[in-house]
Design a protein around this motif. Structure first.
Motif, PDB file in Angstrom:
ATOM      1  N   ARG A 101      20.370  -0.764 -11.481  1.00  0.00           N
ATOM      2  CA  ARG A 101      19.040  -0.194 -11.729  1.00  0.00           C
ATOM      3  C   ARG A 101      19.118   1.237 -12.289  1.00  0.00           C
ATOM      4  O   ARG A 101      18.442   1.572 -13.253  1.00  0.00           O
ATOM      5  N   ASN A 102      19.952   2.083 -11.658  1.00  0.00           N
ATOM      6  CA  ASN A 102      20.040   3.476 -12.123  1.00  0.00           C
ATOM      7  C   ASN A 102      20.643   3.559 -13.531  1.00  0.00           C
ATOM      8  O   ASN A 102      20.253   4.407 -14.326  1.00  0.00           O
ATOM      9  N   ASP A 103      21.602   2.670 -13.863  1.00  0.00           N
ATOM     10  CA  ASP A 103      22.164   2.640 -15.216  1.00  0.00           C
ATOM     11  C   ASP A 103      21.092   2.221 -16.230  1.00  0.00           C
ATOM     12  O   ASP A 103      21.012   2.774 -17.339  1.00  0.00           O
ATOM     13  N   LEU A 104      20.285   1.259 -15.857  1.00  0.00           N
ATOM     14  CA  LEU A 104      19.200   0.798 -16.725  1.00  0.00           C
ATOM     15  C   LEU A 104      18.199   1.933 -16.992  1.00  0.00           C
ATOM     16  O   LEU A 104      17.774   2.142 -18.133  1.00  0.00           O
ATOM     17  N   GLU A 105      17.857   2.684 -15.955  1.00  0.00           N
ATOM     18  CA  GLU A 105      16.926   3.798 -16.112  1.00  0.00           C
ATOM     19  C   GLU A 105      17.496   4.883 -17.021  1.00  0.00           C
ATOM     20  O   GLU A 105      16.797   5.452 -17.863  1.00  0.00           O
ATOM     21  N   THR A 106      18.786   5.166 -16.833  1.00  0.00           N
ATOM     22  CA  THR A 106      19.447   6.175 -17.670  1.00  0.00           C
ATOM     23  C   THR A 106      19.427   5.756 -19.135  1.00  0.00           C
ATOM     24  O   THR A 106      19.111   6.561 -20.022  1.00  0.00           O
ATOM     25  N   LYS A 107      19.750   4.490 -19.380  1.00  0.00           N
ATOM     26  CA  LYS A 107      19.792   4.016 -20.762  1.00  0.00           C
ATOM     27  C   LYS A 107      18.397   3.949 -21.385  1.00  0.00           C
ATOM     28  O   LYS A 107      18.244   4.235 -22.578  1.00  0.00           O
ATOM     29  N   THR A 108      17.398   3.613 -20.620  1.00  0.00           N
ATOM     30  CA  THR A 108      16.032   3.596 -21.173  1.00  0.00           C
ATOM     31  C   THR A 108      15.561   5.006 -21.511  1.00  0.00           C
ATOM     32  O   THR A 108      14.851   5.205 -22.501  1.00  0.00           O
ATOM     33  N   ARG A 109      15.962   5.996 -20.699  1.00  0.00           N
ATOM     34  CA  ARG A 109      15.648   7.398 -21.035  1.00  0.00           C
ATOM     35  C   ARG A 109      16.322   7.797 -22.341  1.00  0.00           C
ATOM     36  O   ARG A 109      15.725   8.469 -23.186  1.00  0.00           O
ATOM     37  N   GLN A 110      17.576   7.359 -22.513  1.00  0.00           N
ATOM     38  CA  GLN A 110      18.314   7.662 -23.743  1.00  0.00           C
ATOM     39  C   GLN A 110      17.608   7.035 -24.956  1.00  0.00           C
ATOM     40  O   GLN A 110      17.448   7.674 -25.994  1.00  0.00           O
ATOM     41  N   ILE A 111      17.148   5.788 -24.795  1.00  0.00           N
ATOM     42  CA  ILE A 111      16.437   5.110 -25.884  1.00  0.00           C
ATOM     43  C   ILE A 111      15.152   5.867 -26.221  1.00  0.00           C
ATOM     44  O   ILE A 111      14.826   6.065 -27.398  1.00  0.00           O
ATOM     45  N   ALA A 112      14.424   6.311 -25.212  1.00  0.00           N
ATOM     46  CA  ALA A 112      13.179   7.060 -25.434  1.00  0.00           C
ATOM     47  C   ALA A 112      13.446   8.352 -26.208  1.00  0.00           C
ATOM     48  O   ALA A 112      12.684   8.717 -27.122  1.00  0.00           O
ATOM     49  N   GLN A 113      14.547   9.041 -25.895  1.00  0.00           N
ATOM     50  CA  GLN A 113      14.900  10.274 -26.614  1.00  0.00           C
ATOM     51  C   GLN A 113      15.198   9.969 -28.082  1.00  0.00           C
ATOM     52  O   GLN A 113      14.792  10.708 -28.981  1.00  0.00           O
ATOM     53  N   TRP A 114      15.918   8.891 -28.340  1.00  0.00           N
ATOM     54  CA  TRP A 114      16.251   8.520 -29.717  1.00  0.00           C
ATOM     55  C   TRP A 114      14.997   8.181 -30.511  1.00  0.00           C
ATOM     56  O   TRP A 114      14.866   8.555 -31.668  1.00  0.00           O
ATOM     57  N   ILE A 115      14.074   7.475 -29.869  1.00  0.00           N
ATOM     58  CA  ILE A 115      12.834   7.106 -30.555  1.00  0.00           C
ATOM     59  C   ILE A 115      12.013   8.357 -30.874  1.00  0.00           C
ATOM     60  O   ILE A 115      11.426   8.459 -31.958  1.00  0.00           O
ATOM     61  N   GLU A 116      11.989   9.333 -29.979  1.00  0.00           N
ATOM     62  CA  GLU A 116      11.294  10.598 -30.245  1.00  0.00           C
ATOM     63  C   GLU A 116      11.895  11.310 -31.458  1.00  0.00           C
ATOM     64  O   GLU A 116      11.183  11.947 -32.222  1.00  0.00           O
ATOM     65  N   LYS A 117      13.215  11.195 -31.616  1.00  0.00           N
ATOM     66  CA  LYS A 117      13.895  11.825 -32.753  1.00  0.00           C
ATOM     67  C   LYS A 117      13.807  10.974 -34.013  1.00  0.00           C
ATOM     68  O   LYS A 117      14.475  11.258 -35.001  1.00  0.00           O
ATOM     69  N   LYS A 118      12.999   9.904 -33.963  1.00  0.00           N
ATOM     70  CA  LYS A 118      12.743   9.024 -35.115  1.00  0.00           C
ATOM     71  C   LYS A 118      13.963   8.208 -35.550  1.00  0.00           C
ATOM     72  O   LYS A 118      14.095   7.855 -36.718  1.00  0.00           O
ATOM     73  N   TYR A 119      14.872   7.931 -34.632  1.00  0.00           N
ATOM     74  CA  TYR A 119      15.990   7.038 -34.926  1.00  0.00           C
ATOM     75  C   TYR A 119      15.523   5.595 -34.796  1.00  0.00           C
ATOM     76  O   TYR A 119      14.612   5.297 -34.025  1.00  0.00           O
ATOM     77  N   HIS A 120      16.174   4.698 -35.527  1.00  0.00           N
ATOM     78  CA  HIS A 120      15.970   3.274 -35.312  1.00  0.00           C
ATOM     79  C   HIS A 120      16.916   2.878 -34.194  1.00  0.00           C
ATOM     80  O   HIS A 120      18.092   3.214 -34.241  1.00  0.00           O
ATOM     81  N   VAL A 121      16.419   2.156 -33.222  1.00  0.00           N
ATOM     82  CA  VAL A 121      17.240   1.808 -32.055  1.00  0.00           C
ATOM     83  C   VAL A 121      17.427   0.307 -31.998  1.00  0.00           C
ATOM     84  O   VAL A 121      16.463  -0.459 -32.101  1.00  0.00           O
ATOM     85  N   LYS A 122      18.673  -0.101 -31.831  1.00  0.00           N
ATOM     86  CA  LYS A 122      18.997  -1.515 -31.691  1.00  0.00           C
ATOM     87  C   LYS A 122      19.574  -1.715 -30.291  1.00  0.00           C
ATOM     88  O   LYS A 122      20.537  -1.062 -29.911  1.00  0.00           O
ATOM     89  N   VAL A 123      18.952  -2.604 -29.512  1.00  0.00           N
ATOM     90  CA  VAL A 123      19.380  -2.855 -28.147  1.00  0.00           C
ATOM     91  C   VAL A 123      19.954  -4.255 -28.069  1.00  0.00           C
ATOM     92  O   VAL A 123      19.322  -5.221 -28.504  1.00  0.00           O
ATOM     93  N   THR A 124      21.151  -4.365 -27.485  1.00  0.00           N
ATOM     94  CA  THR A 124      21.801  -5.667 -27.319  1.00  0.00           C
ATOM     95  C   THR A 124      22.023  -5.893 -25.827  1.00  0.00           C
ATOM     96  O   THR A 124      22.570  -5.025 -25.144  1.00  0.00           O
ATOM     97  N   ILE A 125      21.615  -7.061 -25.364  1.00  0.00           N
ATOM     98  CA  ILE A 125      21.831  -7.418 -23.947  1.00  0.00           C
ATOM     99  C   ILE A 125      22.827  -8.578 -23.914  1.00  0.00           C
ATOM    100  O   ILE A 125      22.575  -9.632 -24.469  1.00  0.00           O
ATOM    101  N   ARG A 126      23.940  -8.335 -23.215  1.00  0.00           N
ATOM    102  CA  ARG A 126      24.974  -9.371 -23.091  1.00  0.00           C
ATOM    103  C   ARG A 126      24.777 -10.121 -21.784  1.00  0.00           C
ATOM    104  O   ARG A 126      24.492  -9.514 -20.744  1.00  0.00           O
ATOM    105  N   GLN A 127      24.969 -11.393 -21.833  1.00  0.00           N
ATOM    106  CA  GLN A 127      24.874 -12.202 -20.623  1.00  0.00           C
ATOM    107  C   GLN A 127      26.249 -12.271 -19.984  1.00  0.00           C
ATOM    108  O   GLN A 127      27.240 -12.565 -20.645  1.00  0.00           O
TER     109      GLN A 127
END
Length: 129
Positions: A101-127
């Motif tokens: 859970r804490n890793d997921l929260e950290t990574k979602t914060r990182q994604i939010a920062q990238w989106i604010e900086k106008k980066y295109h973000v690609k998220v991959t979820i591995r099973q």
């Protein structure tokens, strides 16, 4: 200054072409003329010759004041800044389906920062197996 040379072709006395198409400071065409005539005109009116289109036949030069050159450089800089960036930066992030859970929260914060900086973000979820 190398940036100025990149914004405009040659400015001033060093003109590699013999025949030029000259435009006066008001934007009116003066027609084709020899390099020496253009330089004489430049000196008489206390202006500078600026290369506008090198690929044209003959190359197009314009007589400009220092103020006009500066304004044109500012206009081109604004236009360049306003145009979309060609090398759009893409950030990629991948994580497994069993992420803590804490890793997921950290990574979602990182994604939010990238989106604010106008980066295109690609998220991959591995099973995980």
């Amino acid at each position: 200054d190398p940036k100025r040379r990149a914004a405009f072709g040659s400015v001033g006395r060093r003109i590699p072409y013999r025949i030029l198409h000259v435009i006066n400071e008001n934007g009116e065409s003066l027609g084709n003329m020899h390099r020496a005539e253009a330089l004489k005109l430049m000196d008489q009116h206390n202006l500078k010759l600026v290369l506008l289109r090198e690929n044209a036949e003959p190359p197009v030069y314009r007589l400009m004041t220092g103020k006009q050159i500066h304004e044109e450089q500012l206009r081109r800089a604004e236009k360049k800044k306003a145009s979309p960036k060609t090398g759009m930066c893409i950030k990629e992030l991948s994580f497994s389906s069993t992420i803590a859970r804490n890793d997921l929260e950290t990574k979602t914060r990182q994604i939010a920062q990238w989106i604010e900086k106008k980066y295109h973000v690609k998220v991959t979820i591995r099973q995980t197996k």
